[in-house]
Scaffold this motif. Structure first.
Motif, mmCIF file in Angstrom:
data_model
loop_
_atom_site.group_PDB
_atom_site.id
_atom_site.type_symbol
_atom_site.label_atom_id
_atom_site.label_comp_id
_atom_site.label_asym_id
_atom_site.label_seq_id
_atom_site.Cartn_x
_atom_site.Cartn_y
_atom_site.Cartn_z
ATOM 1 N N TYR A 1 0.839 -1.204 0.000
ATOM 2 C CA TYR A 1 0.000 0.000 0.000
ATOM 3 C C TYR A 1 0.873 1.253 0.000
ATOM 4 C CZ TYR A 1 -3.290 3.587 1.578
ATOM 5 O OH TYR A 1 -4.032 4.728 1.682
ATOM 6 N N LYS A 2 1.905 1.284 0.852
ATOM 7 C CA LYS A 2 2.745 2.472 0.961
ATOM 8 C C LYS A 2 3.510 2.733 -0.336
ATOM 9 C CE LYS A 2 2.974 4.695 4.076
ATOM 10 N NZ LYS A 2 2.085 5.814 4.494
ATOM 11 N N ILE A 3 3.962 1.671 -0.999
ATOM 12 C CA ILE A 3 4.654 1.846 -2.284
ATOM 13 C C ILE A 3 3.696 2.424 -3.316
ATOM 14 C CG2 ILE A 3 5.751 0.648 -4.220
ATOM 15 C CD1 ILE A 3 6.885 -1.345 -2.174
ATOM 16 N N LEU A 4 2.517 1.832 -3.404
ATOM 17 C CA LEU A 4 1.533 2.298 -4.382
ATOM 18 C C LEU A 4 1.100 3.731 -4.081
ATOM 19 C CD1 LEU A 4 -0.125 1.481 -6.856
ATOM 20 C CD2 LEU A 4 -1.939 0.745 -5.305
ATOM 21 N N GLU A 5 0.892 4.043 -2.807
ATOM 22 C CA GLU A 5 0.498 5.400 -2.421
ATOM 23 C C GLU A 5 1.570 6.407 -2.827
ATOM 24 O OE1 GLU A 5 -1.396 7.431 1.530
ATOM 25 O OE2 GLU A 5 0.523 6.408 1.782
ATOM 26 N N VAL B 1 12.573 -4.557 -3.210
ATOM 27 C CA VAL B 1 11.668 -3.615 -3.875
ATOM 28 C C VAL B 1 11.045 -4.257 -5.110
ATOM 29 C CG1 VAL B 1 11.516 -1.405 -5.079
ATOM 30 C CG2 VAL B 1 12.914 -1.599 -3.012
ATOM 31 N N ALA B 2 11.856 -4.949 -5.908
ATOM 32 C CA ALA B 2 11.351 -5.549 -7.145
ATOM 33 C C ALA B 2 10.256 -6.575 -6.871
ATOM 34 C CB ALA B 2 12.493 -6.199 -7.913
ATOM 35 N N VAL B 3 10.424 -7.367 -5.838
ATOM 36 C CA VAL B 3 9.413 -8.382 -5.503
ATOM 37 C C VAL B 3 8.112 -7.726 -5.080
ATOM 38 C CG1 VAL B 3 8.796 -10.181 -3.852
ATOM 39 C CG2 VAL B 3 11.022 -10.236 -4.974
ATOM 40 N N HIS B 4 8.188 -6.673 -4.268
ATOM 41 C CA HIS B 4 6.970 -5.984 -3.845
ATOM 42 C C HIS B 4 6.263 -5.323 -5.026
ATOM 43 C CE1 HIS B 4 8.504 -6.511 0.261
ATOM 44 N NE2 HIS B 4 7.286 -6.229 0.664
ATOM 45 N N VAL B 5 7.037 -4.737 -5.937
ATOM 46 C CA VAL B 5 6.438 -4.127 -7.120
ATOM 47 C C VAL B 5 5.765 -5.193 -7.973
ATOM 48 C CG1 VAL B 5 6.949 -2.997 -9.326
ATOM 49 C CG2 VAL B 5 7.946 -2.115 -7.196
ATOM 50 N N ARG B 6 6.410 -6.344 -8.118
ATOM 51 C CA ARG B 6 5.822 -7.424 -8.900
ATOM 52 C C ARG B 6 4.501 -7.899 -8.285
ATOM 53 N NH1 ARG B 6 10.013 -10.209 -9.521
ATOM 54 N NH2 ARG B 6 9.836 -11.814 -7.920
ATOM 55 N N ARG B 7 4.462 -7.998 -6.951
ATOM 56 C CA ARG B 7 3.223 -8.413 -6.282
ATOM 57 C C ARG B 7 2.117 -7.378 -6.477
ATOM 58 N NH1 ARG B 7 5.790 -9.906 -0.795
ATOM 59 N NH2 ARG B 7 4.256 -8.419 -0.059
ATOM 60 N N ILE B 8 2.478 -6.086 -6.436
ATOM 61 C CA ILE B 8 1.473 -5.043 -6.673
ATOM 62 C C ILE B 8 0.914 -5.171 -8.085
ATOM 63 C CG2 ILE B 8 1.089 -2.549 -6.872
ATOM 64 C CD1 ILE B 8 3.308 -2.190 -4.765
ATOM 65 N N ARG B 9 1.801 -5.359 -9.059
ATOM 66 C CA ARG B 9 1.360 -5.499 -10.445
ATOM 67 C C ARG B 9 0.406 -6.669 -10.620
ATOM 68 N NH1 ARG B 9 6.884 -4.654 -13.973
ATOM 69 N NH2 ARG B 9 6.584 -2.465 -14.510
ATOM 70 N N GLU B 10 0.722 -7.779 -9.952
ATOM 71 C CA GLU B 10 -0.133 -8.960 -10.076
ATOM 72 C C GLU B 10 -1.542 -8.691 -9.547
ATOM 73 O OE1 GLU B 10 2.114 -11.833 -7.958
ATOM 74 O OE2 GLU B 10 3.452 -12.308 -9.644
ATOM 75 N N LYS B 11 -1.662 -7.708 -8.669
ATOM 76 C CA LYS B 11 -2.957 -7.410 -8.058
ATOM 77 C C LYS B 11 -3.728 -6.304 -8.782
ATOM 78 C CE LYS B 11 -1.384 -8.885 -3.484
ATOM 79 N NZ LYS B 11 -1.112 -8.506 -2.073
ATOM 80 N N ILE B 12 -3.011 -5.363 -9.420
ATOM 81 C CA ILE B 12 -3.716 -4.218 -10.009
ATOM 82 C C ILE B 12 -3.739 -4.227 -11.534
ATOM 83 C CG2 ILE B 12 -3.115 -2.791 -8.003
ATOM 84 C CD1 ILE B 12 -1.131 -1.275 -9.848
ATOM 85 N N GLU B 13 -2.880 -5.028 -12.151
ATOM 86 C CA GLU B 13 -2.793 -5.017 -13.609
ATOM 87 C C GLU B 13 -3.569 -6.176 -14.224
ATOM 88 O OE1 GLU B 13 -1.440 -2.601 -15.152
ATOM 89 O OE2 GLU B 13 0.126 -1.733 -13.878
ATOM 90 N N ILE B 14 -4.211 -5.922 -15.352
ATOM 91 C CA ILE B 14 -4.879 -6.991 -16.088
ATOM 92 C C ILE B 14 -3.840 -7.970 -16.610
ATOM 93 C CG2 ILE B 14 -6.252 -7.546 -18.130
ATOM 94 C CD1 ILE B 14 -7.651 -4.851 -17.781
ATOM 95 N N ASN B 15 -2.760 -7.423 -17.171
ATOM 96 C CA ASN B 15 -1.637 -8.227 -17.648
ATOM 97 C C ASN B 15 -0.360 -7.670 -17.023
ATOM 98 O OD1 ASN B 15 0.324 -9.682 -18.931
ATOM 99 N ND2 ASN B 15 -0.251 -9.090 -21.019
#
Length: 230
Positions: free
Chosen positions: A162-166, A197-211
Motif C-alpha cells: 500500500y505504501k509503495i503504491l500510495e 523492492v522488485a518483488v513488492h512491485v511485482r506483487r502489486i502489479r499482479e494485483k492491479i494489472e490486467i496483464n
C-alpha cells in the motif's frame, strides 16, 4: 507506551527464547509457536501486531503459513531461514513476507527490523483519515479507508505494498529510483535491497494489472526505477 504483541514461530526453542529475551527488553509481549498450525491458532485468539516465522517448520512451514495468513491479514511478517540463497529470499517475499533475515542473525539487527516494521504498520493503521481519493483511470486509492480498487473491484494489499503504491500514485509521472522507494517506504538506509523492492512491485502489479507483463499503471523505467503512469 503501547505494548506490541509479537508472535515467534520457530521449532528451535533456543532461538525463540533468545528472540523473546531481546524483544521483551524493548517492552514487547512475545508469544511462541513451534509450527505454522500453532501460529495460525494463536492468530485467531490474540491480537498480533507482527509475526516472526521460520521457513523450515514441521506440519506447516513458514512459506505455507504466510500464504494462508495473507489471504485474510496484512500484518507485518519477518521471515527467518538458515538458507541464504536469493531464491529462498525471493520465494518468501513473493508469498507475502515483508522482510527476511538469514540465520545466524545479529539480535540487534532483528530488533531494529521488528521496530521498523511495527512503525510502518502503526503509521499505516492509524493514518489520519482524509476524505480524498487518488485516481489513475480505473485505479483508485482511498486514503481515508486505506483501500485500493481496480475498475470498482477491491484488491487486498499488504501495508508495505500500500505504501509503495500510495507513494507512486501521489507523484504520478515521476520516476522513483529503487533506492528512493526503499528509503521512503522502509524508512531506513538503502543497502542491497533491489530484490526486496522488485518483488513488492511485482506483487502489486499482479494485483492491479490486467496483464502484469504489460502493465497499464505501474511502469518500469529501465536503468532508473518505477513510476505511476499518468
Amino acid at each position: 507506551m503501547q505494548t506490541y504483541n509479537v508472535l515467534v514461530a520457530d521449532d528451535e526453542p533456543e532461538i525463540a527464547e533468545a528472540i523473546e529475551i531481546y524483544l521483551r527488553a524493548e517492552n514487547m509481549n512475545v508469544l511462541k509457536a513451534s509450527d505454522g498450525l500453532e501460529a495460525l491458532r494463536i492468530l485467531e485468539e490474540v491480537d498480533i501486531h507482527l509475526l516472526i516465522l521460520d521457513v523450515m517448520m514441521p506440519r506447516l512451514d513458514g512459506i505455507k503459513t504466510t500464504h494462508r495468513i495473507r489471504e485474510q491479514r496484512s500484518i507485518p511478517i519477518l521471515m527467518l531461514s538458515a538458507k541464504s540463497e536469493d531464491t529462498d529470499k525471493i520465494l518468501g517475499l513473493n508469498v507475502g513476507a515483508d522482510d527476511y533475515l538469514t540465520k545466524p542473525f545479529n539480535p540487534m539487527e532483528l530488533v531494529a527490523r521488528v521496530k521498523s516494521q511495527l512503525r510502518r504498520y502503526t503509521l499505516f493503521g492509524s493514518y489520519q483519515a482524509q476524505d480524498n481519493e487518488i485516481r489513475v483511470r480505473g485505479l483508485v486509492l482511498n486514503q481515508a479507508s486505506k483501500t485500493v480498487s481496480v475498475e470498482g473491484e477491491e484488491v487486498r494489499l499488504t501495508a508495505t505494498e500500500y505504501k509503495i503504491l500510495e507513494l507512486l500514485m501521489l507523484h504520478k509521472g515521476r520516476v522513483f529510483s529503487i533506492e528512493e522507494i526503499y528509503e521512503k517506504v522502509w524508512k531506513e538506509p538503502y543497502f542491497q535491497a533491489e530484490n526486496t523492492v522488485a518483488v513488492h512491485v511485482r506483487r502489486i502489479r499482479e494485483k492491479i494489472e490486467i496483464n502484469p507483463k504489460e502493465p497499464e499503471y505501474l511502469k518500469v523505467v529501465w536503468g532508473i526505477g518505477y513510476k505511476m503512469e499518468k
